[in-house]
Each structure stands twice: as C-alpha cells, then as structure tokens.
Design a protein around this motif. Structure first.
Motif, PDB file in Angstrom:
ATOM      1  N   LYS A   1      30.132  15.180  71.098  1.00 27.66           N
ATOM      2  CA  LYS A   1      31.400  14.717  71.651  1.00 27.66           C
ATOM      3  C   LYS A   1      32.575  15.322  70.893  1.00 27.66           C
ATOM      4  CE  LYS A   1      29.567  10.311  73.374  1.00 27.66           C
ATOM      5  NZ  LYS A   1      29.659   8.830  73.307  1.00 27.66           N
ATOM      6  N   GLU A   2      32.415  15.516  69.592  1.00 31.50           N
ATOM      7  CA  GLU A   2      33.456  16.122  68.778  1.00 31.50           C
ATOM      8  C   GLU A   2      33.422  17.636  68.917  1.00 31.50           C
ATOM      9  OE1 GLU A   2      35.795  14.650  66.983  1.00 31.50           O
ATOM     10  OE2 GLU A   2      35.122  12.639  67.535  1.00 31.50           O
ATOM     11  N   LYS A   3      34.451  18.211  69.488  1.00 31.62           N
ATOM     12  CA  LYS A   3      34.495  19.650  69.707  1.00 31.62           C
ATOM     13  C   LYS A   3      35.599  20.302  68.874  1.00 31.62           C
ATOM     14  CE  LYS A   3      32.978  18.914  74.473  1.00 31.62           C
ATOM     15  NZ  LYS A   3      31.563  19.265  74.262  1.00 31.62           N
ATOM     16  N   THR A   4      35.871  19.690  67.729  1.00 36.52           N
ATOM     17  CA  THR A   4      36.972  20.182  66.900  1.00 36.52           C
ATOM     18  C   THR A   4      36.524  21.344  66.015  1.00 36.52           C
ATOM     19  OG1 THR A   4      36.462  18.556  65.172  1.00 36.52           O
ATOM     20  CG2 THR A   4      38.071  17.927  66.848  1.00 36.52           C
ATOM     21  N   ILE A   5      37.493  22.156  65.632  1.00 37.64           N
ATOM     22  CA  ILE A   5      37.281  23.224  64.664  1.00 37.64           C
ATOM     23  C   ILE A   5      38.504  23.250  63.748  1.00 37.64           C
ATOM     24  CG2 ILE A   5      38.258  24.971  66.244  1.00 37.64           C
ATOM     25  CD1 ILE A   5      36.328  27.006  64.932  1.00 37.64           C
ATOM     26  N   SER A   6      38.272  23.262  62.454  1.00 46.27           N
ATOM     27  CA  SER A   6      39.388  23.203  61.516  1.00 46.27           C
ATOM     28  C   SER A   6      40.214  24.475  61.565  1.00 46.27           C
ATOM     29  CB  SER A   6      38.865  22.981  60.089  1.00 46.27           C
ATOM     30  OG  SER A   6      38.152  24.125  59.636  1.00 46.27           O
ATOM     31  N   PHE A   7      41.427  24.384  61.036  1.00 51.38           N
ATOM     32  CA  PHE A   7      42.314  25.551  61.018  1.00 51.38           C
ATOM     33  C   PHE A   7      41.681  26.705  60.251  1.00 51.38           C
ATOM     34  CE2 PHE A   7      45.777  28.062  59.233  1.00 51.38           C
ATOM     35  CZ  PHE A   7      46.580  28.280  60.344  1.00 51.38           C
ATOM     36  N   VAL A   8      41.072  26.391  59.093  1.00 51.75           N
ATOM     37  CA  VAL A   8      40.428  27.429  58.272  1.00 51.75           C
ATOM     38  C   VAL A   8      39.220  28.022  58.991  1.00 51.75           C
ATOM     39  CG1 VAL A   8      39.222  27.882  56.100  1.00 51.75           C
ATOM     40  CG2 VAL A   8      41.236  26.399  56.119  1.00 51.75           C
ATOM     41  N   ALA A   9      38.405  27.157  59.609  1.00 48.93           N
ATOM     42  CA  ALA A   9      37.221  27.646  60.331  1.00 48.93           C
ATOM     43  C   ALA A   9      37.623  28.511  61.510  1.00 48.93           C
ATOM     44  CB  ALA A   9      36.379  26.469  60.805  1.00 48.93           C
ATOM     45  N   CYS A  10      38.700  28.139  62.181  1.00 46.48           N
ATOM     46  CA  CYS A  10      39.191  28.927  63.308  1.00 46.48           C
ATOM     47  C   CYS A  10      39.633  30.309  62.832  1.00 46.48           C
ATOM     48  CB  CYS A  10      40.350  28.199  63.987  1.00 46.48           C
ATOM     49  SG  CYS A  10      40.977  29.011  65.474  1.00 46.48           S
ATOM     50  N   GLY A  11      40.364  30.357  61.713  1.00 44.20           N
ATOM     51  CA  GLY A  11      40.792  31.635  61.161  1.00 44.20           C
ATOM     52  C   GLY A  11      39.626  32.486  60.707  1.00 44.20           C
ATOM     53  N   THR A  12      38.610  31.843  60.110  1.00 44.20           N
ATOM     54  CA  THR A  12      37.408  32.571  59.667  1.00 44.20           C
ATOM     55  C   THR A  12      36.656  33.149  60.847  1.00 44.20           C
ATOM     56  OG1 THR A  12      37.194  31.073  57.764  1.00 44.20           O
ATOM     57  CG2 THR A  12      35.263  32.366  58.366  1.00 44.20           C
ATOM     58  N   GLN A  13      36.503  32.344  61.893  1.00 45.22           N
ATOM     59  CA  GLN A  13      35.825  32.809  63.098  1.00 45.22           C
ATOM     60  C   GLN A  13      36.570  33.980  63.726  1.00 45.22           C
ATOM     61  OE1 GLN A  13      35.738  30.427  66.855  1.00 45.22           O
ATOM     62  NE2 GLN A  13      33.538  30.275  66.459  1.00 45.22           N
ATOM     63  N   LEU A  14      37.893  33.874  63.763  1.00 44.26           N
ATOM     64  CA  LEU A  14      38.720  34.937  64.321  1.00 44.26           C
ATOM     65  C   LEU A  14      38.580  36.223  63.508  1.00 44.26           C
ATOM     66  CD1 LEU A  14      40.839  35.703  66.447  1.00 44.26           C
ATOM     67  CD2 LEU A  14      42.596  34.840  64.900  1.00 44.26           C
ATOM     68  N   PHE A  15      38.579  36.095  62.175  1.00 42.23           N
ATOM     69  CA  PHE A  15      38.450  37.265  61.306  1.00 42.23           C
ATOM     70  C   PHE A  15      37.100  37.953  61.495  1.00 42.23           C
ATOM     71  CE2 PHE A  15      36.792  38.969  57.292  1.00 42.23           C
ATOM     72  CZ  PHE A  15      37.698  39.998  57.086  1.00 42.23           C
ATOM     73  N   LEU A  16      36.019  37.179  61.495  1.00 37.85           N
ATOM     74  CA  LEU A  16      34.685  37.768  61.663  1.00 37.85           C
ATOM     75  C   LEU A  16      34.532  38.420  63.035  1.00 37.85           C
ATOM     76  CD1 LEU A  16      32.467  34.979  60.039  1.00 37.85           C
ATOM     77  CD2 LEU A  16      32.950  37.260  59.120  1.00 37.85           C
ATOM     78  N   TYR A  17      35.063  37.757  64.048  1.00 39.81           N
ATOM     79  CA  TYR A  17      35.001  38.288  65.415  1.00 39.81           C
ATOM     80  C   TYR A  17      35.730  39.624  65.514  1.00 39.81           C
ATOM     81  CZ  TYR A  17      36.687  38.812  70.216  1.00 39.81           C
ATOM     82  OH  TYR A  17      37.033  39.313  71.437  1.00 39.81           O
ATOM     83  N   LEU A  18      36.955  39.684  64.977  1.00 37.65           N
ATOM     84  CA  LEU A  18      37.731  40.921  65.029  1.00 37.65           C
ATOM     85  C   LEU A  18      37.073  42.027  64.206  1.00 37.65           C
ATOM     86  CD1 LEU A  18      41.354  39.491  64.667  1.00 37.65           C
ATOM     87  CD2 LEU A  18      40.389  40.584  66.698  1.00 37.65           C
ATOM     88  N   THR A  19      36.517  41.667  63.062  1.00 40.83           N
ATOM     89  CA  THR A  19      35.853  42.655  62.214  1.00 40.83           C
ATOM     90  C   THR A  19      34.650  43.258  62.916  1.00 40.83           C
ATOM     91  OG1 THR A  19      36.554  41.514  60.198  1.00 40.83           O
ATOM     92  CG2 THR A  19      34.699  43.027  60.003  1.00 40.83           C
ATOM     93  N   MET A  20      33.844  42.415  63.550  1.00 41.79           N
ATOM     94  CA  MET A  20      32.637  42.921  64.222  1.00 41.79           C
ATOM     95  C   MET A  20      32.972  43.755  65.451  1.00 41.79           C
ATOM     96  SD  MET A  20      30.168  42.111  62.360  1.00 41.79           S
ATOM     97  CE  MET A  20      31.244  42.065  60.930  1.00 41.79           C
ATOM     98  N   ILE A  21      33.925  43.281  66.247  1.00 42.47           N
ATOM     99  CA  ILE A  21      34.252  44.018  67.466  1.00 42.47           C
ATOM    100  C   ILE A  21      34.902  45.357  67.127  1.00 42.47           C
ATOM    101  CG2 ILE A  21      36.557  43.042  67.878  1.00 42.47           C
ATOM    102  CD1 ILE A  21      35.913  42.972  70.839  1.00 42.47           C
ATOM    103  N   GLY A  22      35.753  45.379  66.083  1.00 43.17           N
ATOM    104  CA  GLY A  22      36.360  46.632  65.653  1.00 43.17           C
ATOM    105  C   GLY A  22      35.337  47.589  65.080  1.00 43.17           C
ATOM    106  N   SER A  23      34.408  47.068  64.275  1.00 43.84           N
ATOM    107  CA  SER A  23      33.363  47.906  63.689  1.00 43.84           C
ATOM    108  C   SER A  23      32.476  48.515  64.772  1.00 43.84           C
ATOM    109  CB  SER A  23      32.511  47.076  62.717  1.00 43.84           C
ATOM    110  OG  SER A  23      33.289  46.576  61.656  1.00 43.84           O
ATOM    111  N   GLU A  24      32.150  47.725  65.789  1.00 43.84           N
ATOM    112  CA  GLU A  24      31.306  48.245  66.873  1.00 43.84           C
ATOM    113  C   GLU A  24      32.016  49.343  67.659  1.00 43.84           C
ATOM    114  OE1 GLU A  24      28.739  46.193  69.362  1.00 43.84           O
ATOM    115  OE2 GLU A  24      28.352  44.520  68.001  1.00 43.84           O
ATOM    116  N   PHE A  25      33.311  49.170  67.896  1.00 38.36           N
ATOM    117  CA  PHE A  25      34.066  50.221  68.592  1.00 38.36           C
ATOM    118  C   PHE A  25      33.920  51.555  67.869  1.00 38.36           C
ATOM    119  CE2 PHE A  25      37.173  47.037  70.589  1.00 38.36           C
ATOM    120  CZ  PHE A  25      36.527  47.119  71.804  1.00 38.36           C
ATOM    121  N   PHE A  26      34.202  51.546  66.566  1.00 44.65           N
ATOM    122  CA  PHE A  26      34.155  52.789  65.789  1.00 44.65           C
ATOM    123  C   PHE A  26      32.726  53.328  65.688  1.00 44.65           C
ATOM    124  CE2 PHE A  26      38.083  50.846  63.908  1.00 44.65           C
ATOM    125  CZ  PHE A  26      38.957  51.791  64.407  1.00 44.65           C
ATOM    126  N   LEU A  27      31.766  52.424  65.509  1.00 45.96           N
ATOM    127  CA  LEU A  27      30.373  52.870  65.370  1.00 45.96           C
ATOM    128  C   LEU A  27      29.856  53.507  66.651  1.00 45.96           C
ATOM    129  CD1 LEU A  27      27.923  52.911  63.430  1.00 45.96           C
ATOM    130  CD2 LEU A  27      27.173  50.792  64.525  1.00 45.96           C
TER     131      LEU A  27
END
Length: 317
Positions: free
Chosen positions: A86-112
């Motif tokens: 029922k709880e679908k919350t994500i903390s501000f820090v967790a949201c930023g971490t998820q965003l950072f990892l997502y951007l890092t992986m998608i950018g790395s895959e583009f170049f690779l």
C-alpha cells in the motif's frame, strides 16, 4: 507552499493505476526480471570462463550485460514492491539515487553500443589488423570511456534535477524517478533546463548513432563485395543482432527524451519506459545468444559439464 526538496517522500503512482490486472502484470514483470538477470549473468559467466569467447567483441558484450543487470535492478525491484504494498513512497535521497543510476546506465549503454559498432566495422572491414586495432588496452579504454560517459551524464543532470523546489503534489505519475515525470512536480520554471537537457540528449543520441550509421554503411559495402556466401552470412548475422539492439534501445530513448512532450502522454511514456527498462535488458542477451553459435556452444559445453559433475557426485553418494 512548503518546499519538499528534502523533507518529504515522493509517491510513485506506478505502472498501472487502479487496475484489476495487477496480479497478472506482477507475474509477467517478475518473470521478465528473473529471466533478464539470469540471462545476463550467464552471459557474463560464459564470456569469463570460456577461452573461445575471450575476444574484444565478447568483452564489450560482457560490459553490456553488466549494464543491463544494473539497469533493470535499478527500477524493477522497487516497482514489484510497490505493486504488492500500500505504501508506494520513495524518499528524496532514494529518488535521486535511482535517477543517477538510471542516467548512468542509459548513457553508458548509448556510448557502448556505438563502440560495439566500431568493433564490428574493424572485424569485418579490416580483419587482418583487428588484433592490433582492438587489442586488450584499446578494449579497456573503450569500456572505461563508455562507463565514464554515462557517469558524467548522471553526475551532471541528477543534482540539477533534484535541486529544483518541489512543492504541492508529491505524486510522480510513473513507476520510477524518470526526469520528465519528476520535473512535472517542480514549482519553478524548468523550461531553460529542459531545453538544455533536450540538446544534451540529442547530442548523446547523435554520437553513437553517427558511429553506428557510418560503421554499418562501410560494413554493408564490404559484405556486398564478399565472394564467400558463408562469410557474408556470418557477418550479416553478427551485425544484424547488434543493429536490432541499437534500434530498440535508441528508438525508445528518442521517443521519451527527444520527441516533444506534446506528442505523447504520461501514460504512453510509462509504457515506452517499461519497454526499454524492463524488456530490453532481457532481449539483449537473448538476441546475442540465440543467434550466436559460439555462445550456444559455450553454454552447451558448460551445461554438459554440470550434468556430468552432478552425475558423478550422485554415483559417489
């Protein structure tokens, strides 16, 4: 209105809102997640232990499998937990971490993916110079360059995105913290930042796509000139697998980040995002393994060894 930058959690509305098919969707996504992680880990293992796969192409492919594993683990576990809680919350820090990892992986895959196209160009068009042009040092530099490019993307974009004042609504109409969905909650003018991000995304897409287009244009010319039908078939099979992966991944990213927001809705964004964050990491190892005799041969060899070892241990017991 109260600034919610670091004092409150966000709420992820999820992939489906008020749907009766949540159980079926959960089962499908969980199955895809297990298959994707297993397939990528198997690819990494086979490339590491089989001497026939110790080549530049498979080294770069192992890097792609690592990226896909981290990529799908960044978003799917949280999505699955939210679907049964029922709880679908994500903390501000967790949201930023998820965003950072997502951007890092998608950018790395583009170049690779762009660098993998160059590898195929050298293998097909300059086979005699391939050991020199694609030696171990060059491969390590290429992999490091792809990872660094993705890290730089995440390092530059994440702090700016998370430093906007977020006030009022906490609900992110998405199943993970993707930039367009998060920015909709900002209570400041983000138009300049979105324009700069748009230019950045276009450039990030143009670089690998230019490398891929140039490499495969030259490859097609070389294949056309080949006299050996077997050589043409082998080259075409290897290259078509890579082109399929590039088309799926870059096409979805183009839709989300390059196509103007007026051409798609948040619901359509979620479907496309689900495709390239959940389905693509599963498709990549399957596309490369099912159409690659070397990988299938290595898998059968290890599978037979495991069966033989198990049989011996059973007889000893």
């Amino acid at each position: 209105m109260k600034n919610r930058n670091s004092t409150s959690d966000f709420i992820l509305l999820g992939l489906l809102i008020n749907s009766k098919a949540t159980g079926i969707v959960f089962a499908v996504i969980f199955t895809i997640f297990v298959v994707a992680v297993t397939a990528n880990l198997v690819m990494i293992f086979l490339i590491h232990v089989d001497s026939r796969l110790n080549t530049p192409m498979y080294f770069l492919l192992s890097q792609l499998s690592i990226m896909d594993t981290v990529f799908i683990c960044t978003t799917v576990p949280k999505l699955l937990v939210d679907m049964v809680s029922k709880e679908k919350t994500i903390s501000f820090v967790a949201c930023g971490t998820q965003l950072f990892l997502y951007l890092t992986m998608i950018g790395s895959e583009f170049f690779l993916l762009g660098l993998m196209a160059y590898d195929r160009y050298v293998a097909v068009c300059n086979p005699l110079r391939y050991p020199v042009l694609m030696n171990r040092r060059v491969c390590l530099l290429m992999a490091a360059g792809a990872w660094f490019g993705g890290f730089l993307d995440g390092f530059l974009i994440t702090p700016i995105t998370m430093n906007f004042p977020y006030c009022g609504s906490q609900s992110i109409n998405h199943f993970f913290c993707e930039i367009p969905a998060v920015l909709r909650l900002a209570c400041a003018d983000t138009s300049l930042y979105e324009t700069l991000m748009y230019i950045c995304c276009v450039l990030m897409l143009l670089i690998p796509i230019s490398i891929v287009s140039t490499s495969y244009s030259l490859i097609l010319l070389t294949i056309h000139r080949m006299r050996s039908a077997e050589g043409r078939k082998k080259a075409f099979t290897t290259c078509s697998s890579h082109l399929t992966v590039v088309s799926i991944f870059c096409g979805a990213a183009f839709y989300i980040y390059v196509l103007p927001q007026s051409f798609h809705t948040p619901e359509q964004d979620k479907v496309v995002s689900a495709f390239y964050t959940i389905v693509t990491p599963m498709l990549n190892p399957l596309i490369y393994s099912l159409r690659n005799k070397d990988v299938l041969r290595a898998f059968k060899k290890r599978f037979v060894q495991c069966l033989s070892a198990q049989k011996v241990s059973t007889n000893d017991a």
